[in-house]
Design a protein around this motif. Structure first.
Motif, mmCIF file in Angstrom:
data_model
loop_
_atom_site.group_PDB
_atom_site.id
_atom_site.type_symbol
_atom_site.label_atom_id
_atom_site.label_comp_id
_atom_site.label_asym_id
_atom_site.label_seq_id
_atom_site.Cartn_x
_atom_site.Cartn_y
_atom_site.Cartn_z
ATOM 1 N N GLU A 18 24.313 4.534 80.892
ATOM 2 C CA GLU A 18 25.538 5.591 82.169
ATOM 3 C C GLU A 18 24.345 5.663 83.412
ATOM 4 N N LYS A 19 24.424 5.844 84.269
ATOM 5 C CA LYS A 19 24.059 5.601 85.626
ATOM 6 C C LYS A 19 23.273 6.891 85.342
ATOM 7 N N GLU A 20 21.423 7.200 85.901
ATOM 8 C CA GLU A 20 20.969 8.167 85.430
ATOM 9 C C GLU A 20 21.363 9.321 86.409
ATOM 10 N N ILE A 21 21.842 9.294 87.739
ATOM 11 C CA ILE A 21 23.137 10.271 88.467
ATOM 12 C C ILE A 21 24.004 11.356 86.892
ATOM 13 N N TYR A 22 24.522 10.511 86.702
ATOM 14 C CA TYR A 22 25.936 11.354 85.782
ATOM 15 C C TYR A 22 25.362 11.955 84.650
ATOM 16 N N LYS A 23 23.819 11.505 84.107
ATOM 17 C CA LYS A 23 23.257 12.491 82.415
ATOM 18 C C LYS A 23 22.023 13.487 83.776
ATOM 19 N N LYS A 24 21.217 13.454 84.364
ATOM 20 C CA LYS A 24 20.393 13.873 84.949
ATOM 21 C C LYS A 24 20.661 15.114 86.447
ATOM 22 N N GLY A 25 22.762 14.386 87.078
ATOM 23 C CA GLY A 25 22.018 15.553 88.159
ATOM 24 C C GLY A 25 21.041 14.738 89.082
ATOM 25 N N SER A 26 21.367 15.673 90.550
ATOM 26 C CA SER A 26 20.998 15.134 91.041
ATOM 27 C C SER A 26 19.909 16.249 92.265
ATOM 28 N N VAL A 27 18.554 15.660 92.547
ATOM 29 C CA VAL A 27 17.345 16.791 92.693
ATOM 30 C C VAL A 27 17.359 16.805 94.172
ATOM 31 N N VAL A 28 17.404 17.224 94.916
ATOM 32 C CA VAL A 28 17.169 17.144 96.529
ATOM 33 C C VAL A 28 15.632 18.212 97.345
ATOM 34 N N PHE A 29 14.612 17.490 97.885
ATOM 35 C CA PHE A 29 13.435 17.788 98.266
ATOM 36 C C PHE A 29 13.367 17.280 98.741
ATOM 37 N N ARG A 30 11.704 17.601 99.449
ATOM 38 C CA ARG A 30 11.317 16.390 100.542
ATOM 39 C C ARG A 30 10.155 16.417 99.813
ATOM 40 N N GLN A 31 9.998 15.335 100.389
ATOM 41 C CA GLN A 31 9.514 14.278 99.805
ATOM 42 C C GLN A 31 8.203 14.384 100.522
ATOM 43 N N TYR A 32 6.488 14.039 99.789
ATOM 44 C CA TYR A 32 5.474 14.290 100.355
ATOM 45 C C TYR A 32 4.924 13.070 99.268
ATOM 46 N N ARG B 291 10.156 20.400 108.439
ATOM 47 C CA ARG B 291 11.024 19.368 109.628
ATOM 48 C C ARG B 291 10.752 18.085 109.461
ATOM 49 N N LYS B 292 9.106 17.812 109.424
ATOM 50 C CA LYS B 292 9.336 16.823 109.521
ATOM 51 C C LYS B 292 8.739 15.111 108.128
ATOM 52 N N ALA B 293 9.830 16.317 107.007
ATOM 53 C CA ALA B 293 9.328 15.353 105.850
ATOM 54 C C ALA B 293 10.669 15.315 105.689
ATOM 55 N N GLN B 294 10.111 13.917 104.838
ATOM 56 C CA GLN B 294 12.167 13.691 104.644
ATOM 57 C C GLN B 294 12.271 13.995 103.106
ATOM 58 N N GLY C 267 5.101 26.366 97.669
ATOM 59 C CA GLY C 267 5.571 26.704 98.910
ATOM 60 C C GLY C 267 5.090 25.821 100.052
ATOM 61 N N LYS C 268 4.093 25.061 99.678
ATOM 62 C CA LYS C 268 2.979 24.980 100.683
ATOM 63 C C LYS C 268 3.466 23.233 101.714
ATOM 64 N N PRO C 269 3.659 22.704 102.651
ATOM 65 C CA PRO C 269 3.926 21.413 102.264
ATOM 66 C C PRO C 269 2.626 20.751 101.924
ATOM 67 N N GLY C 270 3.000 19.457 101.721
ATOM 68 C CA GLY C 270 2.193 18.225 101.343
ATOM 69 C C GLY C 270 1.737 17.562 102.008
ATOM 70 N N LYS C 271 0.733 16.615 101.882
ATOM 71 C CA LYS C 271 0.772 15.363 102.783
ATOM 72 C C LYS C 271 2.370 14.170 103.122
ATOM 73 N N LEU C 272 2.264 13.887 104.331
ATOM 74 C CA LEU C 272 3.567 12.943 104.613
ATOM 75 C C LEU C 272 2.664 11.758 104.092
ATOM 76 N N PRO C 273 4.100 11.067 103.889
ATOM 77 C CA PRO C 273 3.346 9.233 102.839
ATOM 78 C C PRO C 273 2.697 8.134 104.077
ATOM 79 N N LYS C 274 1.979 7.557 103.600
ATOM 80 C CA LYS C 274 1.252 6.959 104.969
ATOM 81 C C LYS C 274 2.556 6.133 105.418
ATOM 82 N N GLY C 275 2.553 6.345 107.071
ATOM 83 C CA GLY C 275 3.302 5.676 107.370
ATOM 84 C C GLY C 275 4.842 6.077 108.089
ATOM 85 N N ALA C 276 4.719 7.768 107.683
ATOM 86 C CA ALA C 276 6.137 8.885 107.783
ATOM 87 C C ALA C 276 5.699 8.799 109.485
#
Length: 294
Positions: free
Chosen positions: A204-218, A259-262, A285-294
């Motif tokens: 079954e789709k992971e979204i159904y089994k695990k739910g959804s996690v939303v966060f800023r990506q570094y 705000r700069k992070a996706q 609680g401290k921002p990480g490094k933005l992915p290269k090319g971001a």
């Protein structure tokens, strides 16, 4: 504001400042979503359009409020997490809750047509949400809360998936399906799905089994091995982190960096340490490094 003889009424306002140095979780739930889902013909047991709409609204909330560090959603509920160092609205509970609820609801309604283009909203079947704020003193408490919600997601989805296959494909009545499932464990439900309907629940789709996690990506960190691999959870470690004084200037700088992070949505295991180890910025609680090319 000019003084007047009516100003005394301000004395009736009660302070609702949330405890300092604690994690704040604002959890929202859909009001009357059983009727709403029936009116707009949500598919059972899961409607991907409805889940994607919830996730899209949650993403916008995190974009609007950089003080949020993570959110977790399943069905018609979402939990939004503020770091212990957060001082948004001076940590006034009512302000935090109403801001989250109103912002989420506004985006949910605004985005509705994108996910349900052939079903415009009509009164009185309009979506609304309620909310509450709960505080957790340690990282362990917070992670246990998040784990509880994800475990609940799995339990409910396995039950609902089995129930609706029995009703829709097995042509059983709701009452008969409920009666047969009463007292069953996970293995029983998996067996019913596989033997009667040829469904492997693991597929079954992971979204159904695990739910959804939303966060800023570094940039993801490498996982460590050995005693250092543990995510800090001890009371002393939590207090020393939370009690670091952050000036208003520093807080605004952190907000600008966030705000700069996706903002991303993933459907992954948040119970094991690996998720948190690879994304240390969530608990620090401290921002990480933005992915290269971001």
């Amino acid at each position: 504001m000019a003084n007047s003889r009516y100003e005394y009424v301000k004395a009736f306002e009660q302070p609702d400042i949330i405890l300092p140095n604690t994690w704040i979780v604002v959890r929202i739930d859909g009001r009357g979503f059983h009727k709403l889902s029936a009116r707009y013909e949500f598919k059972k047991p899961n409607d991907l359009r409805a889940l994607d709409l919830m996730n899209a609204a949650a993403v916008e909330v995190l974009k609007d409020l950089p003080d949020l560090v993570i959110a977790y959603g399943v069905s018609d509920e979402y939990s939004f997490v503020f770091h212990p160092s957060c001082d948004l609205f001076e940590r006034r509970g009512a302000k935090l809750v109403t801001t989250i609820v109103s912002t989420f609801t506004a985006h949910y309604i605004f985005l509705w047509g994108k996910f349900f283009p052939d079903m415009p909203l009509q009164s009185p079947y309009l979506p609304s949400f309620d909310g509450r704020a709960v505080v957790y003193p340690t990282t362990k408490n917070l992670r246990d809360y998040m784990s509880w919600r994800q475990v609940d997601c799995h339990i409910n989805n396995l039950y609902n998936t089995t129930f609706w296959y029995m009703v829709q494909e097995g042509k059983m009545s709701n009452t008969d399906a409920e009666q047969e499932l009463k007292g069953t464990v996970s293995s029983d439900k998996n067996e019913i799905l596989f033997k009667r309907f040829g469904i492997n629940y693991n597929n079954e789709k992971e979204i159904y089994k695990k739910g959804s996690v939303v966060f800023r990506q570094y940039q993801l960190e490498e996982t460590k091995t050995g005693p250092e691999s543990k995510v800090p959870q001890a009371q002393g470690e939590e207090e020393s982190t939370a009690q670091e004084k952050i000036s208003k200037t520093q807080q605004e700088k952190i907000r600008k960096q966030r705000r700069k992070a996706q903002v991303v949505v993933e459907h992954v295991d948040i119970i094991k340490d690996e998720f948190w180890e690879r994304r240390p910025w969530i608990l620090s609680g401290k921002p990480g490094k933005l992915p290269k090319g971001a």
